[in-house]
Write an enzyme that holds these catalytic residues in place. Structure first.
Site, mmCIF file in Angstrom:
data_model
loop_
_atom_site.group_PDB
_atom_site.id
_atom_site.type_symbol
_atom_site.label_atom_id
_atom_site.label_comp_id
_atom_site.label_asym_id
_atom_site.label_seq_id
_atom_site.Cartn_x
_atom_site.Cartn_y
_atom_site.Cartn_z
ATOM 1 N N ASP A 1 -9.124 2.229 -12.730
ATOM 2 C CA ASP A 1 -8.557 1.251 -13.676
ATOM 3 C C ASP A 1 -8.604 -0.136 -13.050
ATOM 4 O OD1 ASP A 1 -7.950 3.052 -15.784
ATOM 5 O OD2 ASP A 1 -6.096 1.939 -16.215
ATOM 6 N N ASP B 1 -3.674 1.992 -0.288
ATOM 7 C CA ASP B 1 -2.998 0.707 -0.517
ATOM 8 C C ASP B 1 -3.889 -0.463 -0.074
ATOM 9 O OD1 ASP B 1 -2.677 1.651 2.081
ATOM 10 O OD2 ASP B 1 -0.577 1.037 2.280
#
Ligand code: IPM
Ligand code: MN
Length: 348
Positions: free
Chosen positions: A246, A218
């Protein structure tokens, strides 16, 4: 003259458009640098699935095994074949069967390309574990369709698998800026990710010249946006690496620029090269897909084959084109225009 046998799987959608473009550039590089590339094209795709009931023939893997490398466009046509079927019938089995355990994805801005961030001086090499972890395929479903239905999907982390991908990352870091960031989520996942952290620490003692950072996935997502220039080599598990790359593609200007290599480092079977992007059915066959990600993946293939000069020349040609504004934004130039510009630059 050296000659390489290349298995070409254009696959679905814009996979066809971009492999066409990439192979033109590969053949031009071969001619210029004095080696041969013999292509054999395999029609394995969702269309093939419609005709035969499978994404590739039963002996597909054995057929590919004899090649020096595999080049893949994209797989998926979700309107007609569920992604879970097409990907598990072609792309994912190749990665596993050929032990292509290192998925390498470079994230940096090509000359002339503007990303969405203020930061521009980043150069990240993301190394994604590519054969196990969250993609191990271990699991099952019971009581399907009933109220008590259960679905289980187990991540599998083996010492062999974790150690070899981290070792690969350390070696890459050594050849670059000597910084490795290992990405886990060991504050929440107390078995697999704590294990991964332990293996990272063990290996770090062997690579004392490499600085190691540990980050949770995260925080890493935030860092890639806020301070990507602080990153060098990033090593992550299969799913975490999938997601981060991505994001990496986004900060480098989009999926049209994101290249990748599925590497079997011990070379006991062929490696596979493919752009990170998918088949993009909405723009398939329209001559508007950006072929740069595929061409850059081709440069990674040449490098892996040992044609380093040719690989560097292809990358330089891509950047000569982008520096002149070619292909730097969607819709600016057609697939053919971008390819022609890169072919022209390769002759310089
Ligand atoms: C990728 C893709 C694949 C993956 C999909 C298509 C299965 O997203 O190569 O990043 O998740 O590995
Ligand atoms: Mn992905």
């Amino acid at each position: 003259m050296k000659n390489y046998a290349l298995a070409l799987i254009p696959g679905d959608g814009i996979g066809v458009d971009v492999t066409d473009a990439a192979m033109k550039v590969m053949q031009a590089a071969a001619a210029r640098f004095g080696f041969g590339l013999t292509l054999e094209t395999f029609p394995w795709s969702c269309n093939y699935y419609h005709e035969t009931g499978a994404m590739m023939p039963e002996d597909g893997i054995e057929t590919l095994r004899g090649f020096d490398a595999v080049f893949l466009g994209a797989v998926g046509w979700p309107e007609t074949v569920p992604d879970s079927v097409s990907l598990h019938g072609l792309l994912l089995p190749i990665r596993k069967a050929f032990n292509q355990y290192a998925n390498i994805r470079p994230h940096r801005l090509l000359n002339g390309v503007e990303g969405p961030l203020k930061a521009s001086g980043f150069d990240i090499l993301c190394i994604r574990e590519n054969t196990e972890g969250e993609y191990s395929g271990a699991g099952g479903r019971v009581h399907q369709g009933k109220g008590n239905e259960v679905a289980v999907e187990t991540s599998v982390f083996t010492r062999e698998g974790v150690e070899r991908i981290l070792r690969f990352g350390f070696e890459q870091a050594r050849s670059r800026r000597k910084h490795l960031t290992s990405v886990t989520k060991s504050n929440a996942q107390k078995y697999s990710m704590v294990f991964w952290d332990e293996v990272t620490r063990e290996l770090a003692t062997e690579y004392s010249d490499v600085t190691v950072s540990h980050m949770h996935i995260d925080a890493m997502a935030a860092k890639m946006v806020m301070a990507p220039e602080q990153l060098d080599v990033v090593v992550a598990s299969n799913l975490f690496g999938d997601i981060l790359t991505d994001l990496g593609a986004a900060i480098q200007g989009g999926l049209g620029f994101a290249a990748s290599a599925n590497i079997n480092p011990d070379r006991s079977s062929p490696s596979m090269f493919e752009p990170v992007h998918g088949s993009a059915p909405d723009i398939a066959g329209k001559n508007i897909a950006n072929p740069i990600a595929a061409i850059w993946s081709g440069a990674m293939m040449l490098d892996h084959l040992g044609e380093t000069d040719a690989a560097n020349a292809v990358l330089a040609a891509i950047e000569l084109a982008t520096a002149q504004g070619i292909g730097i934004r969607p819709g600016l130039h057609s697939t053919d225009q971008i390819t022609t510009a890169i072919l022209g630059a390769l002759e310089k």
